[in-house]
Design a protein around this motif. Sequence first.
Motif, PDB file in Angstrom:
ATOM      1  N   VAL A  75     -11.320  -5.346   3.479  1.00 58.38           N
ATOM      2  CA  VAL A  75     -11.015  -3.910   3.498  1.00 58.38           C
ATOM      3  C   VAL A  75     -10.104  -3.623   4.689  1.00 58.38           C
ATOM      4  O   VAL A  75     -10.484  -3.869   5.843  1.00 58.38           O
ATOM      5  N   TYR A  76      -8.919  -3.095   4.425  1.00 57.06           N
ATOM      6  CA  TYR A  76      -7.923  -2.873   5.470  1.00 57.06           C
ATOM      7  C   TYR A  76      -8.174  -1.558   6.199  1.00 57.06           C
ATOM      8  O   TYR A  76      -8.261  -0.489   5.590  1.00 57.06           O
ATOM      9  N   LEU A  77      -8.293  -1.649   7.529  1.00 54.94           N
ATOM     10  CA  LEU A  77      -8.418  -0.451   8.366  1.00 54.94           C
ATOM     11  C   LEU A  77      -7.011  -0.040   8.799  1.00 54.94           C
ATOM     12  O   LEU A  77      -6.474  -0.529   9.790  1.00 54.94           O
ATOM     13  N   ALA A  78      -6.426   0.846   8.031  1.00 59.61           N
ATOM     14  CA  ALA A  78      -5.015   1.191   8.220  1.00 59.61           C
ATOM     15  C   ALA A  78      -4.799   2.289   9.248  1.00 59.61           C
ATOM     16  O   ALA A  78      -3.674   2.502   9.700  1.00 59.61           O
ATOM     17  N   SER A 101      -9.958   3.982   6.472  1.00 56.90           N
ATOM     18  CA  SER A 101      -9.589   3.223   5.278  1.00 56.90           C
ATOM     19  C   SER A 101      -9.823   4.065   4.032  1.00 56.90           C
ATOM     20  O   SER A 101     -10.352   5.180   4.102  1.00 56.90           O
ATOM     21  N   ASP A 102      -9.435   3.514   2.912  1.00 58.01           N
ATOM     22  CA  ASP A 102      -9.735   4.160   1.631  1.00 58.01           C
ATOM     23  C   ASP A 102     -11.222   4.010   1.349  1.00 58.01           C
ATOM     24  O   ASP A 102     -11.857   3.037   1.796  1.00 58.01           O
ATOM     25  N   ASN A 126       0.826  -1.210   0.000  1.00 58.05           N
ATOM     26  CA  ASN A 126       0.000   0.000   0.000  1.00 58.05           C
ATOM     27  C   ASN A 126       0.864   1.265   0.000  1.00 58.05           C
ATOM     28  O   ASN A 126       0.580   2.248   0.676  1.00 58.05           O
ATOM     29  N   SER A 145      -8.612  -6.202   8.801  1.00 59.80           N
ATOM     30  CA  SER A 145      -9.402  -6.046   7.587  1.00 59.80           C
ATOM     31  C   SER A 145     -10.824  -6.525   7.809  1.00 59.80           C
ATOM     32  O   SER A 145     -11.068  -7.554   8.447  1.00 59.80           O
ATOM     33  N   ALA A 175      -6.927   6.326   3.597  1.00 63.77           N
ATOM     34  CA  ALA A 175      -6.754   6.142   5.039  1.00 63.77           C
ATOM     35  C   ALA A 175      -5.849   7.237   5.572  1.00 63.77           C
ATOM     36  O   ALA A 175      -4.781   7.492   5.031  1.00 63.77           O
ATOM     37  N   CYS A 199     -16.465   1.773   1.640  1.00 67.26           N
ATOM     38  CA  CYS A 199     -15.118   1.216   1.450  1.00 67.26           C
ATOM     39  C   CYS A 199     -15.092   0.114   0.411  1.00 67.26           C
ATOM     40  O   CYS A 199     -14.011  -0.450   0.133  1.00 67.26           O
TER      41      CYS A 199
END
Length: 360
Positions: A232-235, A275-276, A160, A228, A320, A296
């Motif tokens: 979906v990754y919660l960065a 996230s994005d 990422n 995730s 994010a 997301c």
Amino acid sequence: MYFLCILNLLLDTIYVIMKDVENEKGKFFLINSHKRRVKFILNKRIKYYTKETFKWMRLIAIALFILGGIFLFKYQLVCEVTIAGESIGYVKDKDVIENQIQELYDKKGIDNIAFVDFEAVPEYKLAFISKSKELNDTDVLAKVENSAKITYEYYAVTLNGKEQSVVASLEEAETIVAEMKKEYKDSVKFAIGINKVHSENSEEYSPVAVAKAEKQVSKELQKMESSSVNGVYLAQKPIAGIITSRFGSMESIRSFPHNGLDIAAPYGTKIKSASDGKVIFSGWQGSYGNLVIIDCGKGVKIYYGHCSKLLVNVGTKVKAGDILAEVGSTGNSNGNHLHFEIQINGVSVNPQKYIYHNHA
């Protein structure tokens, strides 16, 4: 000296000729006897001055030989080395420096050296220095090497957009990327890539073996996997604060189980996107007060409620860490906090399965 002697000889000869010439009709004429006398005088004087000249030349040569011997006894002929006009020392033979420079150029492509350049090449000139002064080729060579601009090249594996591990070759990086894509393609959404990185500092990057690099990247992907939601990754944690109400809790302020997390923070604290995604709602919505909803993808939506100020508009694409709003106490609220809610296909899930793991 020799020229003056010849000139003097010619003047004397002309004078003698003038004295011995008679001219009854106003003109001069030369008598045979006088010619022989002139020739005799010329020969005699030429022999004299030639002999004198050679004598002085021998004396001068002997003197120069003696002085040269003394000079060479005290001094030595060397090469003075300069870089950008600054003297860096003396060497016996400039080929020592030239060979060193060629060796540096030959290192291109070895030990991750990508480029070798000299902003100012060494220059040389002959010089005499005292024999008591020691030559130190090692110091001069070190200064020449330090003047070289050496650029190193490595390959960084990114997740990422962030560098995770650095390896020595493109082939090694491609091996890691292929392996990670194969292992995690179905468990988490991620962007893995390769960046070519350069540095003039050989210690800035420490390339590792493929096995170690794979372990480093895999560890980060496992972390992403645990953070995730449906891939979906919660960065990013939206805010730092204290959790005052957890998912599923029953409280007097509401008549149903809590469908998110309440995180207390000072009024006006910036709220970041976890996230994005894309903003699909930004406005007032009942008990949520001022609310931002981010879509997301993959059926995942995140709610940010009770905001004091909204800083994004519907349709805005966010990454994010982007700022969405500010903490407040709007809607059904009894203090400044963020209501953080995650929905998968319209069903609320416990956020602490994916983020804020270590909050008691």
